[in-house]
Design a protein around this motif. Structure first.
Motif, mmCIF file in Angstrom:
data_model
loop_
_atom_site.group_PDB
_atom_site.id
_atom_site.type_symbol
_atom_site.label_atom_id
_atom_site.label_comp_id
_atom_site.label_asym_id
_atom_site.label_seq_id
_atom_site.Cartn_x
_atom_site.Cartn_y
_atom_site.Cartn_z
ATOM 1 N N VAL A 146 0.838 -1.199 0.000
ATOM 2 C CA VAL A 146 0.000 0.000 0.000
ATOM 3 C C VAL A 146 0.871 1.247 0.000
ATOM 4 O O VAL A 146 1.862 1.335 0.726
ATOM 5 N N ARG A 147 0.492 2.198 -0.851
ATOM 6 C CA ARG A 147 1.095 3.540 -0.845
ATOM 7 C C ARG A 147 0.010 4.538 -1.166
ATOM 8 O O ARG A 147 -0.751 4.378 -2.118
ATOM 9 N N LYS A 148 -0.070 5.578 -0.332
ATOM 10 C CA LYS A 148 -1.051 6.658 -0.526
ATOM 11 C C LYS A 148 -2.481 6.127 -0.596
ATOM 12 O O LYS A 148 -3.336 6.709 -1.268
ATOM 13 N N HIS A 159 3.124 -5.486 3.860
ATOM 14 C CA HIS A 159 4.537 -5.411 3.486
ATOM 15 C C HIS A 159 5.077 -3.992 3.623
ATOM 16 O O HIS A 159 4.399 -3.012 3.317
ATOM 17 N N GLY A 160 6.310 -3.885 4.110
ATOM 18 C CA GLY A 160 7.010 -2.603 4.142
ATOM 19 C C GLY A 160 6.307 -1.542 4.953
ATOM 20 O O GLY A 160 6.195 -0.391 4.510
ATOM 21 N N PHE A 161 5.862 -1.889 6.148
ATOM 22 C CA PHE A 161 5.144 -0.913 6.956
ATOM 23 C C PHE A 161 6.012 0.317 7.220
ATOM 24 O O PHE A 161 7.163 0.213 7.660
ATOM 25 N N SER A 162 5.431 1.495 6.977
ATOM 26 C CA SER A 162 6.151 2.746 7.225
ATOM 27 C C SER A 162 5.195 3.829 7.726
ATOM 28 O O SER A 162 5.404 5.015 7.482
ATOM 29 N N GLY A 163 4.149 3.381 8.413
ATOM 30 C CA GLY A 163 3.132 4.323 8.848
ATOM 31 C C GLY A 163 3.247 4.706 10.311
ATOM 32 O O GLY A 163 4.265 4.494 10.965
ATOM 33 N N TRP A 174 -0.314 -8.974 10.159
ATOM 34 C CA TRP A 174 0.989 -8.722 10.757
ATOM 35 C C TRP A 174 1.650 -7.594 9.966
ATOM 36 O O TRP A 174 1.314 -7.378 8.788
ATOM 37 N N LEU A 175 2.572 -6.879 10.564
ATOM 38 C CA LEU A 175 3.232 -5.754 9.912
ATOM 39 C C LEU A 175 4.657 -6.144 9.551
ATOM 40 O O LEU A 175 5.451 -6.519 10.427
ATOM 41 N N GLY A 176 4.991 -6.052 8.259
ATOM 42 C CA GLY A 176 6.336 -6.343 7.801
ATOM 43 C C GLY A 176 7.252 -5.160 8.054
ATOM 44 O O GLY A 176 7.047 -4.074 7.508
ATOM 45 N N ILE A 177 8.266 -5.364 8.887
ATOM 46 C CA ILE A 177 9.184 -4.290 9.252
ATOM 47 C C ILE A 177 10.492 -4.490 8.492
ATOM 48 O O ILE A 177 11.144 -5.523 8.621
ATOM 49 N N LYS A 230 8.650 8.827 12.593
ATOM 50 C CA LYS A 230 7.275 8.368 12.786
ATOM 51 C C LYS A 230 7.207 6.848 12.837
ATOM 52 O O LYS A 230 6.590 6.262 13.746
ATOM 53 N N THR A 231 7.859 6.202 11.872
ATOM 54 C CA THR A 231 7.812 4.743 11.811
ATOM 55 C C THR A 231 8.595 4.109 12.948
ATOM 56 O O THR A 231 8.164 3.124 13.561
#
Length: 248
Positions: free
Chosen positions: A124-126, A147-151, A165-168, A179-180
């Motif tokens: 997900v992006r935007k 995937h690639g959690f950055s929120g 689950w959140l991919g870090i 923030k992340t």
């Protein structure tokens, strides 16, 4: 998995030399599915997934959905079958010209996840709010991985409530990703797992080079500095989370 600049044999061996035992290689388009399937057959530590990534969606993607369903069904009858559906999701980073098509293709894949009782790998992006709303309409029996959690912490908790689950990954190795990093320090450890997204998303200090699975331990080292739990607790919990999320 590294495929550009570093041979697959070298990437796997280098990672296994530092203790990484298993690998997940996502399929992202019809042209890509046979490649990842062959990797899984050729290398026992490799697990494949099949999906249609939002960046690879085009006018033919709807027509490819029946092929995707057949491929998933066939793979589940054999060893080295796919372990998840994806990578799929929403990406409006470059605009919303194909927004309707992205929604249709994603929802079709979520329905497959329900039918086959497989987890999903989500990109997900935007489009975080849109993705959360879709997941609420299509609850997943086996959850999946964002995937690639950055929120933010709040966004992370919303996805966790949807069963994910959140991919870090390498994002947390950048000091400027405040923030992340703050979110990851507070989110429930039992809902985190590690990834590298090799050959993309290089870690801090490796910009301009090909990312590799062997750098997973550096993501772990950074996570340890951000958490209050002991190193042993974090490592063991993350290992268990991966098995629970992907059943590998």
């Amino acid at each position: 998995m590294a495929q550009r600049g570093v041979g697959i044999n070298t990437a796997i061996k280098s990672a296994m030399d530092v203790g990484i035992e298993q690998f997940v290689v996502p399929g992202v388009s019809p042209e890509n599915w046979p490649v990842v399937a062959q990797l899984a057959k050729q290398f026992p530590p490799v697990h494949c997934t099949f999906g249609i990534h939002p960046l690879f969606i085009d006018s033919h993607s709807i027509d490819a959905l029946p092929e995707l369903e057949v491929r998933i069904e066939d793979s589940l009858l054999h060893s080295h079958g796919c372990i998840a559906i994806g990578e799929c999701g929403l990406d409006f980073y470059q605009g919303r010209e194909n927004e309707k098509l992205q929604f249709m293709v994603l929802e079709a894949q979520l329905k497959m996840a329900q039918r086959f009782e497989l987890p999903v790998l989500l990109h997900v992006r935007k489009a975080h709010n849109e993705l959360i709303q879709i997941l609420k309409r299509h609850p997943l029996p086996k959850g999946g991985v964002l995937h690639g959690f950055s929120g933010s912490y709040e966004q992370g908790m919303e996805f966790i409530k949807c069963g994910l689950w959140l991919g870090i990954g390498g994002t947390i190795t950048y000091p400027r990703a405040n923030k992340t990093r703050m979110a990851v320090s507070r989110l429930p450890l039992e809902r985190l797992l590690l990834e590298t997204d090799a050959p993309d998303m290089p870690l801090n200090g490796y910009q301009g080079t090909v990312n590799e699975p062997k750098f997973l331990n550096e993501v772990l080292s950074t996570l340890i500095t951000l958490r209050s739990e002991t190193e042993q607790t974090i490592a063991q919990k993350l290992r268990n989370n991966t098995y629970n999320a992907l059943q590998i």
